[in-house]
Design a protein around this motif. Structure first.
Motif, PDB file in Angstrom:
ATOM      1  N   TYR A 215       0.827  -1.212   0.000  1.00 40.02           N
ATOM      2  CA  TYR A 215       0.000   0.000   0.000  1.00 40.02           C
ATOM      3  C   TYR A 215       0.858   1.256   0.000  1.00 40.02           C
ATOM      4  CZ  TYR A 215      -4.047  -2.951   1.240  1.00 40.02           C
ATOM      5  OH  TYR A 215      -5.053  -3.889   1.258  1.00 40.02           O
ATOM      6  N   GLU A 216       1.961   1.238   0.722  1.00 40.44           N
ATOM      7  CA  GLU A 216       2.835   2.419   0.762  1.00 40.44           C
ATOM      8  C   GLU A 216       3.418   2.693  -0.623  1.00 40.44           C
ATOM      9  OE1 GLU A 216       5.689   1.701   3.839  1.00 40.44           O
ATOM     10  OE2 GLU A 216       4.303   2.241   5.458  1.00 40.44           O
ATOM     11  N   VAL A 217       3.790   1.637  -1.336  1.00 43.96           N
ATOM     12  CA  VAL A 217       4.307   1.808  -2.693  1.00 43.96           C
ATOM     13  C   VAL A 217       3.218   2.355  -3.608  1.00 43.96           C
ATOM     14  CG1 VAL A 217       5.133   0.569  -4.732  1.00 43.96           C
ATOM     15  CG2 VAL A 217       6.100   0.058  -2.482  1.00 43.96           C
ATOM     16  N   VAL A 218       2.031   1.778  -3.539  1.00 41.61           N
ATOM     17  CA  VAL A 218       0.920   2.241  -4.384  1.00 41.61           C
ATOM     18  C   VAL A 218       0.623   3.714  -4.113  1.00 41.61           C
ATOM     19  CG1 VAL A 218      -1.554   1.989  -4.848  1.00 41.61           C
ATOM     20  CG2 VAL A 218      -0.106  -0.045  -4.656  1.00 41.61           C
ATOM     21  N   ASP A 219       0.561   4.095  -2.854  1.00 41.29           N
ATOM     22  CA  ASP A 219       0.281   5.492  -2.517  1.00 41.29           C
ATOM     23  C   ASP A 219       1.376   6.422  -3.032  1.00 41.29           C
ATOM     24  OD1 ASP A 219      -2.075   4.803  -1.264  1.00 41.29           O
ATOM     25  OD2 ASP A 219      -1.233   4.802   0.763  1.00 41.29           O
ATOM     26  N   ALA A 220       2.626   5.983  -2.931  1.00 36.90           N
ATOM     27  CA  ALA A 220       3.737   6.809  -3.404  1.00 36.90           C
ATOM     28  C   ALA A 220       3.639   7.033  -4.910  1.00 36.90           C
ATOM     29  CB  ALA A 220       5.069   6.151  -3.053  1.00 36.90           C
ATOM     30  N   VAL A 221       3.314   5.997  -5.653  1.00 35.38           N
ATOM     31  CA  VAL A 221       3.217   6.104  -7.108  1.00 35.38           C
ATOM     32  C   VAL A 221       1.993   6.918  -7.513  1.00 35.38           C
ATOM     33  CG1 VAL A 221       2.908   4.769  -9.226  1.00 35.38           C
ATOM     34  CG2 VAL A 221       4.523   3.992  -7.486  1.00 35.38           C
ATOM     35  N   ILE A 222       0.859   6.674  -6.850  1.00 39.33           N
ATOM     36  CA  ILE A 222      -0.353   7.449  -7.130  1.00 39.33           C
ATOM     37  C   ILE A 222      -0.102   8.932  -6.900  1.00 39.33           C
ATOM     38  CG2 ILE A 222      -2.634   7.997  -6.175  1.00 39.33           C
ATOM     39  CD1 ILE A 222      -3.153   5.034  -5.921  1.00 39.33           C
ATOM     40  N   GLY A 223       0.661   9.246  -5.870  1.00 40.12           N
ATOM     41  CA  GLY A 223       0.945  10.647  -5.560  1.00 40.12           C
ATOM     42  C   GLY A 223       1.702  11.363  -6.662  1.00 40.12           C
ATOM     43  N   VAL A 224       2.340  10.607  -7.539  1.00 43.56           N
ATOM     44  CA  VAL A 224       3.112  11.196  -8.641  1.00 43.56           C
ATOM     45  C   VAL A 224       2.294  11.279  -9.926  1.00 43.56           C
ATOM     46  CG1 VAL A 224       5.108  10.887 -10.151  1.00 43.56           C
ATOM     47  CG2 VAL A 224       5.320  10.440  -7.699  1.00 43.56           C
ATOM     48  N   VAL A 225       1.688  10.155 -10.347  1.00 43.85           N
ATOM     49  CA  VAL A 225       1.035  10.113 -11.661  1.00 43.85           C
ATOM     50  C   VAL A 225      -0.487  10.096 -11.588  1.00 43.85           C
ATOM     51  CG1 VAL A 225       3.024   8.945 -12.672  1.00 43.85           C
ATOM     52  CG2 VAL A 225       1.130   7.584 -11.809  1.00 43.85           C
ATOM     53  N   GLY A 226      -1.056   9.959 -10.381  1.00 50.01           N
ATOM     54  CA  GLY A 226      -2.505   9.877 -10.247  1.00 50.01           C
ATOM     55  C   GLY A 226      -2.976   8.450 -10.373  1.00 50.01           C
ATOM     56  N   PRO A 227      -4.063   8.080  -9.679  1.00 48.49           N
ATOM     57  CA  PRO A 227      -4.528   6.694  -9.683  1.00 48.49           C
ATOM     58  C   PRO A 227      -5.007   6.214 -11.047  1.00 48.49           C
ATOM     59  CG  PRO A 227      -6.152   8.122  -8.645  1.00 48.49           C
ATOM     60  CD  PRO A 227      -4.918   8.953  -8.834  1.00 48.49           C
ATOM     61  N   ASP A 228      -5.490   7.142 -11.893  1.00 52.89           N
ATOM     62  CA  ASP A 228      -6.038   6.731 -13.185  1.00 52.89           C
ATOM     63  C   ASP A 228      -4.974   6.330 -14.189  1.00 52.89           C
ATOM     64  OD1 ASP A 228      -5.109   9.339 -13.393  1.00 52.89           O
ATOM     65  OD2 ASP A 228      -6.728  10.004 -14.718  1.00 52.89           O
ATOM     66  N   ARG A 229      -3.692   6.484 -13.830  1.00 53.49           N
ATOM     67  CA  ARG A 229      -2.595   6.048 -14.702  1.00 53.49           C
ATOM     68  C   ARG A 229      -1.756   4.957 -14.044  1.00 53.49           C
ATOM     69  NH1 ARG A 229      -2.110   9.122 -19.195  1.00 53.49           N
ATOM     70  NH2 ARG A 229      -3.214  11.123 -19.184  1.00 53.49           N
ATOM     71  N   VAL A 230      -2.327   4.281 -13.050  1.00 55.12           N
ATOM     72  CA  VAL A 230      -1.599   3.240 -12.312  1.00 55.12           C
ATOM     73  C   VAL A 230      -2.297   1.897 -12.461  1.00 55.12           C
ATOM     74  CG1 VAL A 230      -0.863   2.442 -10.028  1.00 55.12           C
ATOM     75  CG2 VAL A 230      -0.650   4.859 -10.640  1.00 55.12           C
ATOM     76  N   GLY A 231      -1.514   0.883 -12.795  1.00 52.91           N
ATOM     77  CA  GLY A 231      -1.984  -0.489 -12.780  1.00 52.91           C
ATOM     78  C   GLY A 231      -1.126  -1.310 -11.835  1.00 52.91           C
ATOM     79  N   VAL A 232      -1.600  -2.475 -11.458  1.00 54.24           N
ATOM     80  CA  VAL A 232      -0.873  -3.362 -10.545  1.00 54.24           C
ATOM     81  C   VAL A 232      -0.936  -4.783 -11.086  1.00 54.24           C
ATOM     82  CG1 VAL A 232      -0.816  -4.357  -8.245  1.00 54.24           C
ATOM     83  CG2 VAL A 232      -1.346  -1.931  -8.528  1.00 54.24           C
ATOM     84  N   ARG A 233       0.216  -5.462 -11.114  1.00 49.06           N
ATOM     85  CA  ARG A 233       0.246  -6.861 -11.525  1.00 49.06           C
ATOM     86  C   ARG A 233       0.419  -7.760 -10.313  1.00 49.06           C
ATOM     87  NH1 ARG A 233       3.933 -10.622 -15.622  1.00 49.06           N
ATOM     88  NH2 ARG A 233       2.147 -11.157 -16.925  1.00 49.06           N
ATOM     89  N   VAL A 234      -0.442  -8.776 -10.191  1.00 54.51           N
ATOM     90  CA  VAL A 234      -0.391  -9.727  -9.084  1.00 54.51           C
ATOM     91  C   VAL A 234      -0.490 -11.144  -9.644  1.00 54.51           C
ATOM     92  CG1 VAL A 234      -1.330  -8.155  -7.350  1.00 54.51           C
ATOM     93  CG2 VAL A 234      -2.893  -9.505  -8.755  1.00 54.51           C
ATOM     94  N   SER A 235      -0.126 -12.129  -8.816  1.00 54.44           N
ATOM     95  CA  SER A 235      -0.146 -13.537  -9.264  1.00 54.44           C
ATOM     96  C   SER A 235      -0.541 -14.458  -8.111  1.00 54.44           C
ATOM     97  CB  SER A 235       1.234 -13.928  -9.809  1.00 54.44           C
ATOM     98  OG  SER A 235       2.239 -13.709  -8.817  1.00 54.44           O
ATOM     99  N   PRO A 236      -1.760 -14.331  -7.601  1.00 56.66           N
ATOM    100  CA  PRO A 236      -2.128 -15.076  -6.392  1.00 56.66           C
ATOM    101  C   PRO A 236      -2.120 -16.586  -6.532  1.00 56.66           C
ATOM    102  CG  PRO A 236      -4.055 -14.062  -7.418  1.00 56.66           C
ATOM    103  CD  PRO A 236      -2.857 -13.484  -8.091  1.00 56.66           C
TER     104      PRO A 236
END
Length: 364
Positions: A215-236
């Protein structure tokens, strides 16, 4: 309403795709040395594939510490930013869209990339994995990953800052957005799983604590480019590299709800692609759809028929294709026309020059 198909347009976040055939991130190890700098050859490679609905770049290390394989690109120096600018200009000139995948390999590394020191991880537990390293003779080979060392609290915060700076540099390089690599046993994924995270501080123990770094990484990245330009890759559902975790599905669904609240544009699921791989349960696909309000993408050995089925069933909004894009630079059109696909030369996947990289022909 008619159900969408693989070739229907799609809007999500800040992205507008002409169709739903996405180019998956693929390590090709073609950077200039020293410095892991993107090249004009790489710009040509990506521009050739700009007909993809969206290109997700090869995994790109956010710092020197984040590297785990030879010749992979970075986004932590001025020279690398300039190299990537050439890539994004070429893709945009060809009418394409491209996001940069932000990567820290964590324990999936070797001292050769760490100035002789051990790789870093949430806990000092070795992965059951190898990394590709090129020796002084110029030949590459797979080498076992050693036992990593556990990160200190200040070091964890420094890595969060590395993600923030990497997002800033990605924006400066002209990317349309960024994808946070939180899959396949790399650093973020190793924080999420109980088998690789044995910490007893604020970053380990309960599911919520194991999610904290993510979450800290996501928030840091969102703070730069905005949430609408952020994706996340996961592999549960992928448990290779010692990444088995009994509550990974619950962790993923909790994260999906939180990412939806944050306004993240898309979730990208890396699924197993080997022959006897376990199937993703339909119940999980349904739960993810309920939990996450953004776009959902999937990747993992999809054929045209499987891709059409997962989209028409409502379980995914786009499908990422990896190896088919290597030998078929105009893959979306080939899929649309249902023409036979070319097969890539596996001997040229990693490292080398234009051979097996930019010399695959388009359809006539």
């Amino acid at each position: 309403m008619t159900a969408p198909t693989l070739f229907s347009p799609l809007k999500f976040g800040a992205f507008e795709l002409p169709h739903r055939v996405v180019m998956a991130p693929m390590t090709r190890s073609r950077t200039a040395q020293p410095g892991n700098v993107p090249t004009a050859l790489m710009a040509n490679y990506y521009a050739q594939r700009a007909s993809a609905g969206l290109i997700i770049s090869e995994a790109t290390q956010i710092s020197p510490q984040g590297q785990g394989y030879s010749f992979t690109p970075g986004i932590h120096s001025a020279e690398q930013v300039a190299g990537w600018q050439g890539v994004t200009r070429a893709v945009h000139a060809a009418g394409g869209r491209i996001v940069l995948q932000l990567w820290h390999v964590g324990r999936m590394s070797h001292p050769v990339f760490q100035q002789g020191h051990a790789p870093v991880a949430p806990s000092a537990i070795a992965p059951n994995a190898k990394v590709w390293i090129v020796g002084e003779d110029g030949l590459g080979g797979m080498v076992e990953c050693p036992v990593p060392r556990a990160l200190t609290l200040p070091e964890i915060q420094a890595i969060v800052d590395d993600y923030r700076r990497a997002a800033e540099r990605a924006a400066a390089a002209g990317f349309d957005g960024v994808e946070i690599h939180a899959a396949n046993g790399y650093l973020i994924d190793s924080f999420l799983r109980s088998g690789s995270n044995r910490r007893t501080d604020i970053y380990g123990g309960s599911i919520e604590k194991r999610l904290r770094f993510f979450y800290e990484v996501v928030d840091a990245v969102i703070g730069v480019v905005g949430p609408d330009r952020v994706g996340v890759r996961v592999s549960p559902h992928i448990t290779q590299r010692g990444m088995d975790c009994p509550d990974m599905v619950a962790t993923t669904l909790l994260a999906a709800r939180r990412l939806s609240e944050k306004g993240v544009a898309y979730l990208h699921f890396a699924e197993a692609d080997w022959e006897d791989a376990p199937l993703v349960p339909e119940a999980f696909r349904r739960d993810v759809r309920h939990a996450f309000g953004g776009a959902i993408g999937v990747a993992g050995g999809y054929t045209l028929d499987r891709a059409q089925a997962v989209i028409q069933g409502g379980w995914a909004d786009w499908v990422a294709f990896g190896r088919p894009f290597i030998a078929n630079p105009d893959l979306p059109e080939r899929l649309r026309q249902q023409v036979p696909l070319a097969t890539p030369d596996t001997s040229t996947l990693f490292g080398g020059d234009a051979r097996g990289y930019t010399d695959y022909p388009r359809t006539a």
